[in-house]
Design a protein around this motif. Structure first.
Motif, PDB file in Angstrom:
ATOM      1  N   ILE A  48      -6.122  38.459  42.122  1.00  0.00           N
ATOM      2  CA  ILE A  48      -6.484  39.199  40.911  1.00  0.00           C
ATOM      3  C   ILE A  48      -6.786  38.215  39.785  1.00  0.00           C
ATOM      4  O   ILE A  48      -5.983  37.329  39.495  1.00  0.00           O
ATOM      5  N   LEU A  49      -7.930  38.370  39.179  1.00  0.00           N
ATOM      6  CA  LEU A  49      -8.334  37.538  38.046  1.00  0.00           C
ATOM      7  C   LEU A  49      -8.328  38.409  36.802  1.00  0.00           C
ATOM      8  O   LEU A  49      -9.100  39.359  36.695  1.00  0.00           O
ATOM      9  N   ARG A  50      -7.427  38.125  35.882  1.00  0.00           N
ATOM     10  CA  ARG A  50      -7.318  38.916  34.663  1.00  0.00           C
ATOM     11  C   ARG A  50      -8.134  38.269  33.552  1.00  0.00           C
ATOM     12  O   ARG A  50      -8.234  37.055  33.473  1.00  0.00           O
ATOM     13  N   GLY A  51      -8.701  39.101  32.695  1.00  0.00           N
ATOM     14  CA  GLY A  51      -9.497  38.574  31.602  1.00  0.00           C
ATOM     15  C   GLY A  51      -9.542  39.532  30.434  1.00  0.00           C
ATOM     16  O   GLY A  51      -8.907  40.590  30.452  1.00  0.00           O
ATOM     17  N   VAL A  52     -10.296  39.154  29.428  1.00  0.00           N
ATOM     18  CA  VAL A  52     -10.451  39.961  28.222  1.00  0.00           C
ATOM     19  C   VAL A  52     -11.867  40.509  28.192  1.00  0.00           C
ATOM     20  O   VAL A  52     -12.827  39.730  28.116  1.00  0.00           O
ATOM     21  N   PRO A  53     -12.064  41.820  28.264  1.00  0.00           N
ATOM     22  CA  PRO A  53     -13.426  42.376  28.239  1.00  0.00           C
ATOM     23  C   PRO A  53     -14.016  42.294  26.838  1.00  0.00           C
ATOM     24  O   PRO A  53     -13.306  42.434  25.845  1.00  0.00           O
ATOM     25  N   VAL A  54     -15.302  42.060  26.764  1.00  0.00           N
ATOM     26  CA  VAL A  54     -15.969  42.036  25.466  1.00  0.00           C
ATOM     27  C   VAL A  54     -16.955  43.186  25.331  1.00  0.00           C
ATOM     28  O   VAL A  54     -17.733  43.229  24.387  1.00  0.00           O
ATOM     29  N   SER A  55     -16.919  44.110  26.285  1.00  0.00           N
ATOM     30  CA  SER A  55     -17.735  45.316  26.209  1.00  0.00           C
ATOM     31  C   SER A  55     -16.837  46.522  26.454  1.00  0.00           C
ATOM     32  O   SER A  55     -15.874  46.440  27.218  1.00  0.00           O
ATOM     33  N   ALA A  56     -17.156  47.619  25.810  1.00  0.00           N
ATOM     34  CA  ALA A  56     -16.360  48.833  25.979  1.00  0.00           C
ATOM     35  C   ALA A  56     -16.662  49.486  27.321  1.00  0.00           C
ATOM     36  O   ALA A  56     -17.712  49.262  27.919  1.00  0.00           O
ATOM     37  N   GLY A  57     -15.736  50.303  27.799  1.00  0.00           N
ATOM     38  CA  GLY A  57     -15.969  51.070  29.011  1.00  0.00           C
ATOM     39  C   GLY A  57     -15.370  50.427  30.245  1.00  0.00           C
ATOM     40  O   GLY A  57     -14.712  49.386  30.181  1.00  0.00           O
TER      41      GLY A  57
END
Length: 227
Positions: A169-178
């Motif tokens: 699992i690679l966790r990250g911070v989304p920069v787009s909604a949805g």
């Protein structure tokens, strides 16, 4: 004196000229006024767009001059034994650098500094170098840092980019909604991005230089940053 563009810059300039002519011709198909207006605006945009980067360019030149002077100071402090090496001066404040210069006065022998001031400065440099080395191992640039250096997202624990790592699992911070479910492609260099329509772009971090990558590839539905 301005030098003529060569190589890749010349090719980019020719491509820009061709694109401007094509857009002007399309506008002229509607009317002469549209064509003349489009041509004038395109010329102005291409001539003045570089001014956007002019302040940054001048600021970088100032930083370069300051860095050159600081290196000279650091070399002197290293030669007199106050600091371990010339680059150590970059881990001192200006006030600390001035105090280091006071310790390096010719009237005092600091070839092997033993006074408390020199030892304190060396300890400060060592501590800040350790902090710098630790920060350089960050896999992403934190969006927020508290005054004590704490990253709130990491402190929150599970469910964030800084939470516990799970196999596969690679966790990250989304920069787009949805929400989207699609194939992910890890890209480390926007200049070499090769994405397919519908793929999710995953990158260690992003800056304004990445703006053209999604549009050029015409694909990612979301842009995420790796922890």
């Amino acid at each position: 004196m301005l030098r003529p563009c060569t190589g890749a810059l010349a090719a980019a300039a020719r491509a820009g000229d061709e694109a401007a002519r094509m857009l002007s011709a399309r506008a002229k198909d509607r009317s002469r006024l549209c064509g003349a207006t489009a041509e004038a605006f395109l010329k102005r945009a291409r001539a003045l767009a570089g001014l956007r980067e002019e302040p940054k360019f001048l600021l970088v030149r100032v930083f370069d001059a300051v860095r050159t002077e600081l290196l000279a100071v650091g070399r002197h402090l290293a030669d007199t034994g106050v600091l371990p090496d010339r680059d150590a001066v970059f881990f001192l404040t200006f006030a600390e650098a001035r105090s280091a210069l006071a310790l390096a006065q010719p009237s005092r022998n600091h070839s092997v500094p033993a006074d408390d001031g020199a030892r304190r400065l060396r300890a400060v440099v060592a501590r800040r170098r350790a902090d710098y080395a630790r920060e350089m191992h960050r896999r992403r640039v934190p969006r927020v840092l508290l005054s004590d250096g704490t990253e709130p997202e990491a402190a929150l624990g599970a469910g964030t980019a800084g939470g516990p790592r799970e196999p596969g699992i690679l966790r990250g911070v989304p920069v787009s909604a949805g929400t989207v479910a699609a194939a992910a492609r890890v890209v480390l260099d926007p200049g070499n991005a090769s994405l397919l329509p519908g793929e999710v772009l995953v990158a260690p971090s992003t800056d304004p230089g990445w703006t053209a990558a999604p549009g050029r590839c015409g694909c990612p539905r979301a842009l995420r940053r790796c922890p």
